[in-house]
Every structure is written in C-alpha cells, then in structure tokens.
Design an enzyme around this catalytic site. Sequence first.
Site, PDB file in Angstrom:
ATOM      1  CG  ASN A 209      -0.181  -0.166   2.523  1.00  0.00           C
ATOM      2  OD1 ASN A 209       0.561  -1.131   2.693  1.00  0.00           O
ATOM      3  ND2 ASN A 209      -0.361   0.746   3.462  1.00  0.00           N
TER       4      ASN A 209
ATOM      5  CD  GLN B 189      -3.877   0.053  -1.445  1.00  0.00           C
ATOM      6  OE1 GLN B 189      -4.111   0.486  -2.559  1.00  0.00           O
ATOM      7  NE2 GLN B 189      -4.212   0.713  -0.346  1.00  0.00           N
TER       8      GLN B 189
ATOM      9  CB  CYS C  58      -3.152   3.054   8.651  1.00  0.00           C
ATOM     10  SG  CYS C  58      -4.608   2.464   7.776  1.00  0.00           S
TER      11      CYS C  58
END
Length: 391
Positions: free
Chosen positions: A158, A186, A333
């Site tokens: 990602n 992804q 994140c």
Amino acid sequence: MMNASGIYLDHAATSPLRPEARGVWAAHVESADYNPASLHRFGRSAHDLLERSRESIAGLLDLDRPRELLFTGGGTASDNLALLGFTRTHAGERPVLVVSSIEHKAVLAAARRAEVEEAELILLPVDDHGVVDPAALEAALRTARGRPCLVSVMWANNEVGSVQPIAELCRIAHASGARFHTDAVQAFGKLPLSLTEIRADLLTITAHKIGGPVGIGALVVRGDLGLEPLVYGGSQERGLWSGTQNPLGAAAFAAAAEAAVREIPESVPRWTEIRNTLESDLCAGIEGLVVHAGSARARLPQLLSVGIPGADPATLLMVLDLAGIAVSSGSACSSGSQTGSHVLAAMGIDPVSEYAVLRFSFGPFTTEEEVSRAGQAAIRAAAQARAVFAG
C-alpha cells in the site's frame, strides 16, 4: 479526480464512492434497508440482496463457493480475523505466523498480538524493491515444521506499490503444510485476481479502496479452515463475524467491484502510462529523487511513491495542500506517526526527518492533465521544502 476543491490523488487511502455504488445504494434503500436475519418479507428482501452481492464478489474472485466469502467491517477486521482467528484456534500448540516485514499495520499489529498470546512470529525480509524472496519463505518454513503455520504476505504493498510473487509464495506455503493468507486490499480491482489460479486459504479485500462505501470488507475463508471468532453474539457470516449484516453496503461494494474489475483491461495500461510519465517528470524536475520500488518486477499501475532527500516533509505536504493537490506521505493509517515508515526501513531506506515522501495514487476518473499539474506542483513544492533546510 478534480473538482472545485482541487485534485485528489490519494485513492490508495480511500477512493471516493463510484456512481455505480451510489446508484445501487439509492435503488435499494427503500426495499432492503432492513435486518437480513428477519423472517418477514422485508428481511427476506434484504437477505436476497446480501446474498446476490456475495455471489457477485465471489464470482469476481473466481471463488466457486460464495459462502466462503464473509462480509466484515473492513480490511483491518478481515486481517485481524485471519491471523488471530487462526492462532487462537491452535492455542496451546504454539502456532507459527510467517509475515512479511512490509505488511499493513493491520496484519503486523495482529501478528504482534498473537505473539503475546504465545504464537511464534517470523518476519520475512524484503529486498530493496520491497519484494519477498521465495527462498526466504522456504527457510522460514523449515523452522516451523510440524506446527500449525499461517503465512501472510500482501498481494501488493500500500505504500510503495510492489507486487509480490503471490503464486509462488502460496505454492511454497502449501508444499510445507502451511496455510496462506494474502491482504489483497490494494490489488483487488487494479490487478487480475483469481482464486482458481492462486489457491490462497484466506484473502482480505475491502470496499472503500475501489470506490465502494467505507465500513465493509470481506474475508475469503476456504474449505475446512477453522478460525476462532473475534466477535461473539450471533450466527451471521458462518458465526465468524457476528452482528447485523449490511445489505446496502454489500450491494454498493459489489457494484463498485464489478465496475473496477470490468475496467481493468482499460485502466491498467492507462494508469501505467500516467504513472510512468509522472515518474519521468519528477525525476527530471527534482534532483536526487528516489523512486521507491521503481525496479520491482511488478508494481501497482496506479501508485507512485517517491522520496526527496534534504526536504522538509511537513512543508512539502503543506505547500501541495495549499495548491489544492491531495496526496499523502505514505499509508493513511500511519499519518501523524513520528516513527517513520516501516516499509521504507525494511527496504533499506532510512526515513529520517530530512527525507520527504510523496505517494500519488490514481482512481477511475483520474486524468493525465490532473497528474501533470500535480507533478509540476510537486516540483515547485520540493524546491520550497528543500529551502527550509538550506536556510
């Protein structure tokens, strides 16, 4: 995607709701916004929509048994259920988790929790392109012989976009008697995925990376693989993810997935051309630019991650935001984290404070003009970000 607010190139974080998903949601909100576990006609209507959505997504994955696809609360929920569900099923046997060092934090955090619960954790290294060496997996599995073992390697990263040799890694895991999980969050909708060709035991996907709604994902649980539930209280989703199901979310997820997979033959070459042009422009305009995973055998077509040595990261993102360009410095994140990127560190890149990272990621409606404008803005922003340290 460009609107009055600017240019959005952060689809790897969340890709805004596609018209197909929005349309399906609106079409069914009157007829299926009910509890699918209820036995009356309203509940049955919701249940039918939920199961049709399950069959649709399962078909896109070449999964011949739709019941093996479970709806969850998202990618993190699916990753946690895969890893902790496996190790807790084998509590007392000292199960083994073999996990790549560049996994999403949903996998790494679950693996660390399993380690606290007395599982053995083996982290697989990656090369400087962010790719796992199959020989490293073979070596790791030799130490796990005779114990329940789960290998977890993401299909595509990602942060930098490197694509793993999933077919070979899955084959090696199965040859040793281990089970295999892949986080395909992804990759789904951007690359062809077939569970007929690659027989992963567990596979994670989520809706909001492909233009579906936030808050719903799925976990494929193949065959007789047993998992300990993380959520208790009902028999929904084969008892592995209890709670009232979300038929409208599932329908919008399926609609987005159908559109994304249908467009792959057209999207991949278009994204690849745009990405390569952007990469060339940035390399020409920013001295010393580092392209992360640029020499990997395979990369995600819609993602480009670069590093700019000697630049202040906060200044870079602030200048781009003021210019109306929405990009990220890596995984959403990890935004706000001061510890740097574990992915870049695993690739041998020291993510010090004087090293700014930009991740550009495209969506279904991203245009060449938008990306070109963003590239020129990034070149100007890099000069300003470097001036912070130069001054």
